[in-house]
Design a protein around this motif. Sequence first.
Motif, PDB file in Angstrom:
ATOM      1  N   LEU A  33       0.813  -1.213   0.000  1.00  0.00           N
ATOM      2  CA  LEU A  33       0.000   0.000   0.000  1.00  0.00           C
ATOM      3  C   LEU A  33       0.848   1.265   0.000  1.00  0.00           C
ATOM      4  N   SER A  34       2.142   1.118  -0.184  1.00  0.00           N
ATOM      5  CA  SER A  34       3.039   2.280  -0.193  1.00  0.00           C
ATOM      6  C   SER A  34       2.602   3.288  -1.252  1.00  0.00           C
ATOM      7  N   GLY A  35       2.517   4.543  -0.852  1.00  0.00           N
ATOM      8  CA  GLY A  35       2.121   5.591  -1.785  1.00  0.00           C
ATOM      9  C   GLY A  35       0.620   5.797  -1.874  1.00  0.00           C
ATOM     10  N   PHE A  36      -0.170   4.907  -1.261  1.00  0.00           N
ATOM     11  CA  PHE A  36      -1.622   5.058  -1.275  1.00  0.00           C
ATOM     12  C   PHE A  36      -2.059   6.154  -0.312  1.00  0.00           C
ATOM     13  N   LEU A  37      -3.207   6.738  -0.570  1.00  0.00           N
ATOM     14  CA  LEU A  37      -3.841   7.604   0.416  1.00  0.00           C
ATOM     15  C   LEU A  37      -4.430   6.716   1.511  1.00  0.00           C
ATOM     16  N   PRO A  38      -4.472   7.179   2.756  1.00  0.00           N
ATOM     17  CA  PRO A  38      -5.015   6.362   3.847  1.00  0.00           C
ATOM     18  C   PRO A  38      -6.414   5.828   3.555  1.00  0.00           C
ATOM     19  N   PHE A  60       3.526  -0.921   4.004  1.00  0.00           N
ATOM     20  CA  PHE A  60       3.239   0.510   3.921  1.00  0.00           C
ATOM     21  C   PHE A  60       4.515   1.304   4.116  1.00  0.00           C
ATOM     22  N   ASP A  61       4.436   2.604   3.853  1.00  0.00           N
ATOM     23  CA  ASP A  61       5.636   3.444   3.945  1.00  0.00           C
ATOM     24  C   ASP A  61       5.412   4.726   4.734  1.00  0.00           C
ATOM     25  N   SER A  62       4.316   4.775   5.524  1.00  0.00           N
ATOM     26  CA  SER A  62       4.067   5.988   6.309  1.00  0.00           C
ATOM     27  C   SER A  62       3.258   5.655   7.551  1.00  0.00           C
ATOM     28  N   LEU A  63       3.381   6.517   8.550  1.00  0.00           N
ATOM     29  CA  LEU A  63       2.628   6.353   9.788  1.00  0.00           C
ATOM     30  C   LEU A  63       1.130   6.474   9.536  1.00  0.00           C
ATOM     31  N   GLU A  64       0.753   7.363   8.597  1.00  0.00           N
ATOM     32  CA  GLU A  64      -0.670   7.559   8.295  1.00  0.00           C
ATOM     33  C   GLU A  64      -1.304   6.278   7.764  1.00  0.00           C
ATOM     34  N   LEU A  65      -0.590   5.569   6.904  1.00  0.00           N
ATOM     35  CA  LEU A  65      -1.105   4.303   6.386  1.00  0.00           C
ATOM     36  C   LEU A  65      -1.192   3.254   7.487  1.00  0.00           C
ATOM     37  N   ASN A  66      -0.207   3.230   8.344  1.00  0.00           N
ATOM     38  CA  ASN A  66      -0.208   2.301   9.472  1.00  0.00           C
ATOM     39  C   ASN A  66      -1.447   2.521  10.347  1.00  0.00           C
ATOM     40  N   GLN A  84       3.543  -6.738  13.760  1.00  0.00           N
ATOM     41  CA  GLN A  84       3.645  -5.401  13.168  1.00  0.00           C
ATOM     42  C   GLN A  84       5.043  -4.841  13.397  1.00  0.00           C
ATOM     43  N   ASP A  85       5.567  -4.167  12.372  1.00  0.00           N
ATOM     44  CA  ASP A  85       6.800  -3.407  12.523  1.00  0.00           C
ATOM     45  C   ASP A  85       6.612  -2.061  11.842  1.00  0.00           C
ATOM     46  N   HIS A  86       7.682  -1.375  11.538  1.00  0.00           N
ATOM     47  CA  HIS A  86       7.574  -0.021  10.987  1.00  0.00           C
ATOM     48  C   HIS A  86       7.051   0.007   9.557  1.00  0.00           C
ATOM     49  N   HIS A  87       7.088  -1.117   8.853  1.00  0.00           N
ATOM     50  CA  HIS A  87       6.709  -1.106   7.439  1.00  0.00           C
ATOM     51  C   HIS A  87       5.729  -2.216   7.044  1.00  0.00           C
ATOM     52  N   SER A  88       5.227  -2.986   7.992  1.00  0.00           N
ATOM     53  CA  SER A  88       4.284  -4.049   7.637  1.00  0.00           C
ATOM     54  C   SER A  88       3.396  -4.420   8.819  1.00  0.00           C
ATOM     55  N   THR A  89       2.230  -4.947   8.483  1.00  0.00           N
ATOM     56  CA  THR A  89       1.280  -5.424   9.481  1.00  0.00           C
ATOM     57  C   THR A  89       0.715  -6.755   9.002  1.00  0.00           C
ATOM     58  N   LEU A  90       0.769  -7.773   9.859  1.00  0.00           N
ATOM     59  CA  LEU A  90       0.220  -9.082   9.523  1.00  0.00           C
ATOM     60  C   LEU A  90      -1.120  -9.231  10.219  1.00  0.00           C
ATOM     61  N   ILE A  91      -2.174  -9.368   9.411  1.00  0.00           N
ATOM     62  CA  ILE A  91      -3.542  -9.453   9.923  1.00  0.00           C
ATOM     63  C   ILE A  91      -4.077 -10.832   9.580  1.00  0.00           C
ATOM     64  N   LYS A  92      -4.596 -11.541  10.586  1.00  0.00           N
ATOM     65  CA  LYS A  92      -5.008 -12.927  10.365  1.00  0.00           C
ATOM     66  C   LYS A  92      -6.380 -13.201  10.961  1.00  0.00           C
ATOM     67  N   SER A  93      -7.058 -14.188  10.364  1.00  0.00           N
ATOM     68  CA  SER A  93      -8.318 -14.682  10.897  1.00  0.00           C
ATOM     69  C   SER A  93      -8.035 -15.476  12.164  1.00  0.00           C
ATOM     70  N   ILE A  94      -8.807 -15.257  13.212  1.00  0.00           N
ATOM     71  CA  ILE A  94      -8.619 -15.990  14.460  1.00  0.00           C
ATOM     72  C   ILE A  94      -9.618 -17.129  14.598  1.00  0.00           C
ATOM     73  N   ALA A  95     -10.495 -17.288  13.607  1.00  0.00           N
ATOM     74  CA  ALA A  95     -11.470 -18.378  13.641  1.00  0.00           C
ATOM     75  C   ALA A  95     -11.892 -18.682  12.221  1.00  0.00           C
ATOM     76  N   SER A  96     -11.921 -19.967  11.872  1.00  0.00           N
ATOM     77  CA  SER A  96     -12.340 -20.346  10.525  1.00  0.00           C
ATOM     78  C   SER A  96     -13.824 -20.100  10.330  1.00  0.00           C
ATOM     79  N   LYS A  97     -14.595 -20.248  11.419  1.00  0.00           N
ATOM     80  CA  LYS A  97     -16.035 -19.993  11.344  1.00  0.00           C
ATOM     81  C   LYS A  97     -16.462 -19.245  12.600  1.00  0.00           C
TER      82      LYS A  97
END
Length: 284
Positions: A33-38, A60-66, A84-97
């Motif tokens: 999403l680097s360069g995208f608007l929030p 991502f490449d900015s705090l606003e995107l984060n 999560q770190d300064h340039h990426s976020t890992l988002i996962k499903s916590i339940a299959s159903k």
Amino acid sequence: IQRGQEIDAQEDGSRIIVSSENVPVKKNITIDLSGFLPRLADRFLARAYQLGYDEIDARFDSLELNLALRNKVPELLGFEIFEQDHHSTLIKSIASKLEIDFDSSLRKAFLIALGMADAYLEAFKKNDKKELEALQYRDLELNRFCYFCLRAINNGQYHGFDSNIIYYLIETLEDVGDAYKELGFALARISPTEDMIKLLEKTNMVLRLGYEFFYKPNKLTVLDAYNTMQETKKMVSKIMGTVKGADEVRVICLIDYLLRLVYHYPTMRLDTLKEITGQQNQKA
């Protein structure tokens, strides 16, 4: 695998996974999403969720995107941030159903939209400007259930009425929430008048009739919705010719837009009427 045993085959990119049990295959995606608007990053994450991905690695490449990503995750039912770190976020499903189903989620979305409509009307009648602006949180609740329903359709968990039409109507319902949220901010900039209150009441009525028709289709309801729609359109034209301020014009335009959205509910499922779905006369 024994002879005669049922097997399940699922495509996973360039691989075919064959198993003796119907084990769901997790879908992963990496989005840059680097360069995208929030706001665009927000929408991109929602689409990845709706398309059925179980693990989303967002770069991502900015705090606003984060911040945009972190603020969006609570709207994704069943998802959490895992890493999560300064340039990426890992988002996962916590339940299959999740312990909710498509039908109850869709009805909940409708009820939230109806509640929003009533709440904005009452706050406007009281000229409660703080409440009109504060009610925007209801749109976030609506998004959660709309997004979940869209995800369920894409994951093949919906097997009812034409899925393409239902998908469109759910997308429209999410737009209804956005429109009411914008309308709330616009109403906070004007003073209530009898004409504006009546116009909002009529628009809310079309939404309620659409909800009633969606779950209990009958000819009288759709005729009532059509007549109310026509009356309200005439009111919009009449009031538009009398208002002078830019804020009032903005309110009228948003109400007109809302009216066009909510009218889809009593019209796009006319083929569910028993007069149409009943048996046709057979010629001897």
